[in-house]
Design a protein around this motif. Sequence first.
Motif, mmCIF file in Angstrom:
data_model
loop_
_atom_site.group_PDB
_atom_site.id
_atom_site.type_symbol
_atom_site.label_atom_id
_atom_site.label_comp_id
_atom_site.label_asym_id
_atom_site.label_seq_id
_atom_site.Cartn_x
_atom_site.Cartn_y
_atom_site.Cartn_z
ATOM 1 N N THR A 70 0.830 -1.220 0.000
ATOM 2 C CA THR A 70 0.000 0.000 0.000
ATOM 3 C C THR A 70 0.857 1.259 0.000
ATOM 4 O O THR A 70 0.348 2.362 0.223
ATOM 5 N N ALA A 71 2.158 1.087 -0.188
ATOM 6 C CA ALA A 71 3.104 2.220 -0.244
ATOM 7 C C ALA A 71 3.103 3.039 1.041
ATOM 8 O O ALA A 71 3.245 4.261 1.008
ATOM 9 N N GLY A 73 5.388 3.134 3.230
ATOM 10 C CA GLY A 73 6.718 3.718 3.406
ATOM 11 C C GLY A 73 7.480 3.239 4.625
ATOM 12 O O GLY A 73 8.620 3.665 4.857
ATOM 13 N N CYS A 75 8.855 0.319 5.299
ATOM 14 C CA CYS A 75 10.068 -0.435 4.935
ATOM 15 C C CYS A 75 11.170 0.522 4.474
ATOM 16 O O CYS A 75 12.339 0.375 4.863
ATOM 17 N N ALA A 91 6.619 -0.442 -3.182
ATOM 18 C CA ALA A 91 7.974 -0.625 -2.661
ATOM 19 C C ALA A 91 8.774 -1.488 -3.643
ATOM 20 O O ALA A 91 8.282 -2.508 -4.134
ATOM 21 N N CYS A 108 6.401 -4.942 7.811
ATOM 22 C CA CYS A 108 5.374 -4.622 6.808
ATOM 23 C C CYS A 108 3.974 -4.967 7.343
ATOM 24 O O CYS A 108 3.677 -6.133 7.624
ATOM 25 N N GLU A 110 1.237 -5.086 5.801
ATOM 26 C CA GLU A 110 0.406 -5.810 4.821
ATOM 27 C C GLU A 110 0.951 -7.208 4.516
ATOM 28 O O GLU A 110 0.411 -7.909 3.671
ATOM 29 N N ALA A 112 3.480 -7.898 2.851
ATOM 30 C CA ALA A 112 3.727 -7.871 1.402
ATOM 31 C C ALA A 112 5.156 -8.280 1.048
ATOM 32 O O ALA A 112 5.488 -8.410 -0.134
HETATM 33 S S1 SF4 Z 1 6.048 -3.239 1.293
HETATM 34 FE FE1 SF4 Z 1 4.867 -3.136 3.171
HETATM 35 S S2 SF4 Z 1 6.003 -1.754 4.496
HETATM 36 FE FE2 SF4 Z 1 6.775 -1.459 2.429
HETATM 37 S S3 SF4 Z 1 5.583 0.224 1.604
HETATM 38 FE FE3 SF4 Z 1 4.546 -1.644 0.976
HETATM 39 S S4 SF4 Z 1 3.048 -2.019 2.562
HETATM 40 FE FE4 SF4 Z 1 4.493 -0.539 3.409
#
Ligand code: SF4
Length: 290
Positions: A70-71, A73, A75, A91, A108, A110, A112
């Motif tokens: 979901t971006a 940020g 990470c 990402a 993270c 999500e 992801a």
């Molecule tokens: S990978 Fe996970 S932590 Fe990284 S921006 Fe996407 S959702 Fe956020």
Amino acid sequence: MKELVILSGKGGTGKTSLTGSIAYVAKEKLLLADCDVDASNMHLITSKEKLHSREYKNGFTANVDAGLCTACGICEKECAFDAIHINNEKAVVNEMFCEGCGLCVRLCPEKAISLSEMRVGEITVYMTRFNKKLVSAMMDSKRERSGKLVSEVKNVARDEAASENDEYIILDGPPGIGCPAIASLGRVDYALLVAEPTMTGYHDMVRIHELIKHFRIKTGLVVNKSDINANMRRKILEYGSKESISLIGEIEYDDAFIEAVRRNITAAEYSERLKDKTMKIWENIKEEIK
Ligand code: SF4
Ligand code: SF4
């Protein structure tokens, strides 16, 4: 089983052609291994057929499932190695920098991100025209860990040589004095230096010999193109004498080295004179190793 590594400190000294030539003239059961994993070329001048190959993986890298990201940020903010960035609302991992620490996987929200083993390169076993096996590796571009790949080449070489009851493993060493050269020297019985009588050839020889000394490996010397510079030849021989390096042989300049490479064969296959020289060098090496 005895292991011998042939080194020159840099490329272009005729080392690979001499190594392949030894495999050609040797009557003994032996296996070749190409430790120049950044630019392996022994197979080009010796191989008859490819027997089998496999990927070599080492370490981990993060992978992002773009469908879940979901971006947010998190990470990007927390990665200590600056290895993951938001790009076009997703990402993206830079594998060159990712250390596979797994922090982003845990953070993270999500779920992801996952870790996967990182492919470093491929190891291939060939049969040569001389009915001796060759273990060779090619590192993938933009990969590091070449020292680890050299160690793996040696592991595969030892397994293959043991299964064939080989008496010797001959390693075509990598250039330089970095991790690959260090890895090539581990647990070997003998190191053979191939030097050419030029100023850079002399300094390359001294540099690699300084490294060999740390391993306390018995060392021999072949001077290639020995007649191109009398002063530098004398300097190399004096260094060898001072450092207790046995003179294994000298080879005068011979176009046959270049002609052989052009034909994708070893120098000893191309030239009877170089075949005789190589046989004497191999006899001297065996005397030294036993
Ligand atoms: S990978 Fe996970 S932590 Fe990284 S921006 Fe996407 S959702 Fe956020
Ligand atoms: S695994 Fe570690 S180094 Fe790699 S992107 Fe995630 S936090 Fe950064």
